[in-house]
Design a protein around this motif. Structure first.
Motif, PDB file in Angstrom:
ATOM      1  N   UNK A 150       0.804  -1.228   0.000  1.00 21.49           N
ATOM      2  CA  UNK A 150       0.000   0.000   0.000  1.00 21.49           C
ATOM      3  C   UNK A 150       0.833   1.271   0.000  1.00 21.49           C
ATOM      4  N   UNK A 151       2.076   1.215   0.538  1.00 21.87           N
ATOM      5  CA  UNK A 151       2.911   2.411   0.525  1.00 21.87           C
ATOM      6  C   UNK A 151       4.385   2.040   0.489  1.00 21.87           C
ATOM      7  N   UNK A 152       5.163   3.039   0.110  1.00 17.59           N
ATOM      8  CA  UNK A 152       6.598   2.898  -0.083  1.00 17.59           C
ATOM      9  C   UNK A 152       7.308   3.959   0.747  1.00 17.59           C
ATOM     10  N   UNK A 153       8.410   3.598   1.369  1.00 15.52           N
ATOM     11  CA  UNK A 153       9.234   4.564   2.113  1.00 15.52           C
ATOM     12  C   UNK A 153      10.657   4.499   1.581  1.00 15.52           C
ATOM     13  N   UNK A 154      11.279   5.656   1.426  1.00 11.47           N
ATOM     14  CA  UNK A 154      12.654   5.738   0.936  1.00 11.47           C
ATOM     15  C   UNK A 154      13.441   6.674   1.841  1.00 11.47           C
ATOM     16  N   UNK A 155      14.550   6.199   2.369  1.00 11.26           N
ATOM     17  CA  UNK A 155      15.468   7.021   3.153  1.00 11.26           C
ATOM     18  C   UNK A 155      16.706   7.267   2.309  1.00 11.26           C
ATOM     19  N   UNK A 156      16.967   8.529   1.984  1.00 13.13           N
ATOM     20  CA  UNK A 156      18.091   8.896   1.127  1.00 13.13           C
ATOM     21  C   UNK A 156      19.243   9.404   1.973  1.00 13.13           C
ATOM     22  N   UNK A 157      20.448   8.909   1.691  1.00  9.57           N
ATOM     23  CA  UNK A 157      21.638   9.329   2.421  1.00  9.57           C
ATOM     24  C   UNK A 157      21.967  10.780   2.089  1.00  9.57           C
ATOM     25  N   UNK A 158      22.570  11.512   3.029  1.00 12.38           N
ATOM     26  CA  UNK A 158      22.974  12.889   2.745  1.00 12.38           C
ATOM     27  C   UNK A 158      24.099  12.936   1.718  1.00 12.38           C
ATOM     28  N   UNK A 159      24.152  14.023   0.970  1.00  8.01           N
ATOM     29  CA  UNK A 159      25.186  14.251  -0.032  1.00  8.01           C
ATOM     30  C   UNK A 159      26.037  15.429   0.404  1.00  8.01           C
ATOM     31  N   UNK A 160      27.367  15.248   0.426  1.00  2.00           N
ATOM     32  CA  UNK A 160      28.323  16.315   0.752  1.00  2.00           C
ATOM     33  C   UNK A 160      27.971  16.987   2.082  1.00  2.00           C
TER      34      UNK A 160
END
Length: 662
Positions: A438-448
């Motif tokens: 039913x849903x999607x979660x995405x954790x994105x790493x920090x850049x610079x």
């Protein structure tokens, strides 16, 4: 009454997460402060069992005692439903629960826990307070990077030395007979009585049982009259220490905790535990300015008491592959129930670099004439795939910076499979997909040195999914086009390393991160969010985690201890508890089933644990496993990769010699 309790709970500063203990005077709950997110223990002392004067007495003692090895009181809360002491929270449970597990502590860990108790008692005795009820149930454990820290709790029947001087035998014999000093049965108290109880605990930690057992009357007779017998299982170097701590006459025992601590240090040194980090030996007459001993990283914390002999692995089938495997997922054939003993045919998704293959695989050695395997289907994707998750919409292929959805086209099965880009990112990310899709979660790493972001979005049903349902990153700062990305901040001068992201249930998810300052590890964060993106709390662990998986039990994670290769952590998030189990192998792969857990080592050892963490089977399988997937109730699919070849091995646990009740 129910509506009144609910109204009072809304007024409380704390949200209860679950019951964690119940004693003779009331119950103890795990709770979180609604504003700060701080985790606490709420100790409810019922008026009928614990009258006001005793309640105020324990509160007075707790406010007097401020020490790292004593559970302290932070606040007092009154509601119409009861009175609560707001206490420090100890996620490791009690020493009783640790002793009750089918595992044995390393001697160094046992000595460390006893040293912690002595440090706490020295502080209490210096304030004129005798605990009077030292026992495993009153020793709480805080998890640390290499083992546990022991903290003394429950000063409900503690006595002041001034009171003892005025009425040396007027206190009765309240306490726990298994751990009471002889004089305690006649109502006499002294610091030496607490040290006798510590001696009983040290005996139990080293031997696995108490020196005396039986009914309360038999225990009284044993403590008063029966000679102490020290078994050969306790190293001889500790015999003088135990003999003095467990003397029948109080005058012949250790009189101060510091004295017993120094004897413990010397015995440990003579035993060969010289690589223990003794952080500052206790100064003469006082332990308050120094810490207890710490476990060396080179030493294990726990070890199993029932090692299993490995049995030979009997594969149901072995398939040799042309390309190495990077991820596996397995599902029952469409239209078949998910949980069944062992299906005739299953659907296997396998990733190899940027290719994902699909095939219906026969599991029976002699399948019926109506069962047939499907042709092998291969789909090439723009990025290498590192994880696969099967959901009702199809198979989600997860790359370092993108998520793809793979599924057969409706109608003609001979047509090429469709692949759709569901999400893209400009930095590495973790992905969690709710079990029902039913849903999607995405954790994105920090850049610079930036801040990472968590994004949640609903997923449409397969029938309504458009040809291009792409979630695209706007810029290098990992800002998603979906509304309200949630920033993932870190303390000043620190950085966050994302470890794991998972849906806990249909409404909540957990993000596991490692917090670093430079190259130095600080702690592990377990942050819980709801599907609207609200951060409900952050649980911290001073433990480095390796491989992490979700268990079938809601709000439970299973992880390897990165600093102790033979330790497995069972982490419950609601209420927050952490159990550390000793296992015979060093797990390289983990998998969870509805009956327990499967651990695989790099050497090919396969260890089965039931849902309580007890070993129920061990097998010597193929070396170099790289991926594992479980299916039905008894099926295991294992991918291996050596320099010579890549293979898929299929196992049916029903055909193996295990203690599982399947």
């Amino acid at each position: 009454m129910a509506s009144f309790s609910k109204r009072e709970q809304q007024r409380s500063r704390y949200r209860q997460l679950g019951l964690i203990g119940q004693g003779q005077f009331g119950r103890v709950f795990c709770a979180v402060h609604r504003q700060t997110g701080q985790l606490v223990a709420l100790k409810n002392l019922e008026r009928e069992r614990f009258p006001t004067h005793k309640f105020l007495r324990e509160l007075r003692f707790l406010l007097t005692l401020q020490h790292e090895n004593i559970v302290t009181c932070q606040a007092l809360e009154h509601t119409a439903t009861g009175r609560y002491l707001v206490m420090d929270y100890c996620e490791g449970g009690t020493l009783r629960s640790l002793l009750g597990e089918d595992h044995r502590l390393h001697p160094a860990q046992s000595l460390k826990l006893v040293a912690d108790m002595l440090a706490g008692l020295e502080h209490a005795h210096s304030q004129g307070i005798v605990h009077c009820d030292i026992k495993p149930e009153n020793i709480l454990l805080s998890v640390e990077r290499w083992g546990w820290t022991a903290r003394i709790s429950d000063f409900g029947i503690a006595r002041l030395r001034q009171e003892l001087a005025e009425s040396p035998s007027g206190g009765g014999n309240t306490g726990s007979p298994a751990y009471m000093a002889p004089e305690r049965f006649y109502g006499q108290y002294s610091p030496a009585a607490d040290l006798y109880s510590v001696g009983i605990l040290l005996f139990e930690l080293l031997a696995g049982y108490r020196p005396f057992s039986g009914t309360p009357t038999e225990l009284m007779s044993a403590h008063l009259n029966r000679p102490l017998v020290l078994p050969d299982s306790i190293p001889a170097v500790f015999h003088p220490l135990l003999s003095k701590a467990l003397q029948k006459l109080a005058a012949r025992r250790f009189q101060k905790a510091g004295e017993m601590w120094r004897s413990l240090v010397q015995a440990a040194t003579d035993y060969g535990l010289g690589n223990l980090n003794w952080e500052g030996r206790f100064p003469q007459g006082s332990l308050r300015e120094s810490r207890s001993m710490m476990i060396s990283p080179a030493l294990p914390t726990v070890s199993p008491v029932k090692p299993l002999n490995p049995l030979p692995w009997r594969s149901r089938s072995v398939v040799t592959l042309e390309q190495p495997t990077t991820a596996l997922a397995i599902a029952p054939r469409r239209g078949m129930p998910l949980f069944q003993p062992f299906p005739e045919i299953v659907e296997i998704y396998r990733a190899s670099g940027d290719h994902v293959t699909f095939q219906s695989h026969l599991t029976e050695t002699q399948p019926s004439a109506t069962v047939a395997a499907s042709p092998l289907v291969s789909v090439q994707l723009p990025q290498p795939i590192r994880a696969l998750q099967v959901r009702p919409q199809g198979c989600f292929a997860i790359a370092a910076q993108a998520v793809y959805l793979l599924d057969a086209p409706p109608g003609d099965v001979n047509q090429p499979w469709r692949s759709e880009t569901i999400a893209e990112a400009g930095s590495e990310c973790l992905v969690a997909i709710e079990a029902a899709g039913r849903w999607l979660a995405i954790a994105a790493s920090p850049v610079e040195d930036g801040v990472g972001f968590l994004t949640l979005r609903p997923l449409p049903d397969r029938a309504t999914l458009p040809d291009r349902a792409t979630l695209v990153v706007k810029d290098s700062a990992s800002l998603w086009t979906a509304p309200n990305p949630i920033p993932l901040p870190v303390p000043t001068d620190c950085r966050r390393q994302l470890l794991y992201l998972a849906a806990l249930d249909g409404r909540h998810l957990v993000l596991v991160s490692q917090i670093l300052r430079g190259e130095k590890y600080l702690e592990t964060w377990l942050e819980v969010f709801n599907r609207r993106g609200d951060r409900l709390g952050c649980l911290t662990l001073p433990v480095r985690l390796g491989c992490i998986i979700s268990a079938p039990d809601p709000y439970r994670l299973v992880a390897c201890d990165a600093d102790d290769p033979n330790a497995l952590l069972i982490i419950d998030l609601k209420p927050f508890r952490v159990a550390r189990l000793g296992v015979e192998i060093a797990p390289a792969l983990l998998a969870a089933a509805n009956w327990g857990y499967v651990l695989a080592s790099a050497a090919g050892d396969l260890l089965l644990l039931d849902d309580l963490g007890q070993p129920v089977g061990r097998f010597q399988g193929p070396a170099a496993p790289v991926a594992i997937a479980l299916f039905a109730t008894t099926g295991i699919l294992l991918a291996t990769q050596t320099e010579a070849q890549s293979q898929l091995h299929l196992l049916n646990l029903k055909e193996m010699d295990t203690d599982l009740m399947l």
